[in-house]
Scaffold this motif. Structure first.
Motif, PDB file in Angstrom:
ATOM      1  N   ASN A  42      -3.424   0.442  -6.127  1.00 11.70           N
ATOM      2  CA  ASN A  42      -2.377   0.484  -7.062  1.00 11.70           C
ATOM      3  C   ASN A  42      -2.395  -0.620  -8.050  1.00 11.70           C
ATOM      4  OD1 ASN A  42      -0.476  -1.380  -5.836  1.00 11.70           O
ATOM      5  ND2 ASN A  42      -0.213   0.526  -4.525  1.00 11.70           N
ATOM      6  N   ALA A  43      -1.549  -0.691  -8.821  1.00 10.42           N
ATOM      7  CA  ALA A  43      -1.366  -1.821  -9.761  1.00 10.42           C
ATOM      8  C   ALA A  43      -1.226  -3.089  -9.090  1.00 10.42           C
ATOM      9  CB  ALA A  43      -0.120  -1.461 -10.829  1.00 10.42           C
ATOM     10  N   GLU A  75       2.908   2.575  -2.274  1.00 10.86           N
ATOM     11  CA  GLU A  75       2.868   3.201  -3.487  1.00 10.86           C
ATOM     12  C   GLU A  75       1.442   3.873  -3.818  1.00 10.86           C
ATOM     13  OE1 GLU A  75       5.249   1.326  -6.861  1.00 10.86           O
ATOM     14  OE2 GLU A  75       5.014  -0.203  -5.437  1.00 10.86           O
ATOM     15  N   SER A  76       0.457   3.421  -2.734  1.00  6.22           N
ATOM     16  CA  SER A  76      -0.503   4.241  -2.816  1.00  6.22           C
ATOM     17  C   SER A  76      -0.815   5.127  -1.933  1.00  6.22           C
ATOM     18  CB  SER A  76      -2.093   3.233  -2.325  1.00  6.22           C
ATOM     19  OG  SER A  76      -2.288   2.398  -3.549  1.00  6.22           O
ATOM     20  N   ALA A 102     -10.094  -2.678  -4.956  1.00  2.00           N
ATOM     21  CA  ALA A 102      -9.537  -3.106  -6.208  1.00  2.00           C
ATOM     22  C   ALA A 102     -10.164  -4.412  -6.909  1.00  2.00           C
ATOM     23  CB  ALA A 102      -8.070  -3.489  -6.050  1.00  2.00           C
ATOM     24  N   HIS A 115      -2.330  -4.061  -6.071  1.00  2.99           N
ATOM     25  CA  HIS A 115      -3.871  -4.433  -5.677  1.00  2.99           C
ATOM     26  C   HIS A 115      -4.578  -4.921  -6.799  1.00  2.99           C
ATOM     27  CE1 HIS A 115      -2.789  -1.370  -2.515  1.00  2.99           C
ATOM     28  NE2 HIS A 115      -3.189  -2.358  -1.847  1.00  2.99           N
ATOM     29  N   THR A 164       4.439  -2.399  -7.519  1.00  5.94           N
ATOM     30  CA  THR A 164       3.478  -2.066  -8.610  1.00  5.94           C
ATOM     31  C   THR A 164       4.258  -2.701  -9.857  1.00  5.94           C
ATOM     32  OG1 THR A 164       4.427   0.021  -8.777  1.00  5.94           O
ATOM     33  CG2 THR A 164       2.275  -0.087  -7.630  1.00  5.94           C
ATOM     34  N   ALA A 222      -6.745   7.739  -0.329  1.00  6.74           N
ATOM     35  CA  ALA A 222      -5.635   6.796  -1.179  1.00  6.74           C
ATOM     36  C   ALA A 222      -6.616   6.223  -2.229  1.00  6.74           C
ATOM     37  CB  ALA A 222      -4.880   5.723  -0.111  1.00  6.74           C
ATOM     38  N   THR A 223      -5.781   5.587  -3.456  1.00 11.98           N
ATOM     39  CA  THR A 223      -6.361   4.563  -4.288  1.00 11.98           C
ATOM     40  C   THR A 223      -5.636   3.388  -4.419  1.00 11.98           C
ATOM     41  OG1 THR A 223      -5.439   5.918  -6.049  1.00 11.98           O
ATOM     42  CG2 THR A 223      -7.536   6.556  -5.492  1.00 11.98           C
ATOM     43  N   SER A 257       0.873  -1.216   0.000  1.00  8.47           N
ATOM     44  CA  SER A 257       0.091   0.010   0.122  1.00  8.47           C
ATOM     45  C   SER A 257       0.981   0.986  -0.156  1.00  8.47           C
ATOM     46  CB  SER A 257      -0.786  -0.100   1.033  1.00  8.47           C
ATOM     47  OG  SER A 257      -1.948  -1.059   1.185  1.00  8.47           O
TER      48      SER A 257
END
Length: 232
Positions: A66-67, A15-16, A98, A69, A218, A63-64, A13
């Protein structure tokens, strides 16, 4: 029984925008963990604890996924139901957002509230305070539904059973310093499972894994998922 059990930690997480314990300038550095992440800290200063988790909850909402997840969600959706289970040390909901559905939160969730008096659980509001009454018993003993240091993680019997019955155990973004999760690889290995670490850098327990790959989550998680699905 799940064929692939995946343990995820703070590294997936990061990188989010959700920091790890070791981030130099992250939210964690502004607080003493003994004061905000232990039952004793909550008993001594519940307002400070709520302040900390209100900030973490806000960060989580903003947060969102990432690749990494998204790749794990894609893996679960591509394989028969029940073949992939995620056991996460994270208290965010990025796996679910995700698209992952088979997720066990061993350390609780920021989205949950817990009554310290009667153990009732309910969805947490954006902001919690010490005077908030429990909707079940009315006692002003509400706390985040988070497993603090010194408390026993959730779902452990289920997790041990999953580890002892899987074909592959994968650890993603974990330090290998926190037990019982640090011992999962040994348990899975003793049961005959293959083991793989995916991490930014070697964990404390990297030597216990049959294979390890390093790099940003990611990058390496989607690449591994692509590899697994190409063999199906």
């Amino acid at each position: 029984m799940a064929k692939i059990v995946i343990l995820t930690g703070a590294g997936i997480s990061a990188e989010s925008g959700l920091g790890t314990f070791r981030d130099k300038d992250g939210l964690w550095t502004k607080y003493d963990l003994n004061e905000v992440a232990t039952p004793e800290g909550f008993a001594a200063n519940p307002a400070l604890v709520h302040e900390f988790y209100n900030a973490r909850r806000k960060n989580c909402v903003e947060a969102t996924p990432n690749a990494a997840h998204a790749a794990l969600a894609r893996l679960e959706q591509a394989l028969p139901k029940g073949e992939v289970i995620i056991v996460t040390q994270n208290v965010d909901d990025l796996h679910e957002r995700a698209g992952s559905r088979a997720v066990l939160h061993m350390h609780g969730e920021l989205a949950g509230a817990l009554c310290a008096a009667c153990d009732h659980r309910w969805p947490a509001p954006a902001v919690m305070a010490p005077a908030d009454p429990c909707p079940a018993c009315g006692d002003p003993a509400t706390r985040p539904d988070i497993v603090w240091f010194g408390e026993y993680p959730y779902h452990m019997e289920t997790i041990w059973d999953l580890l002892r019955g899987c074909d592959l155990f994968v650890s993603i973004g974990t330090s290998g310093n926190v037990y019982p999760a640090a011992a999962f690889v040994q348990d899975a290995d003793r049961a005959g499972a293959d083991t793989l670490e995916l991490n930014l850098e070697p964990s404390a327990g990297v030597s216990d894994f049959a294979e390890a790959r390093f790099g940003p989550a990611t990058d390496i998680v989607p690449a591994w998922v692509d590899e697994v699905l190409s063999r199906r």
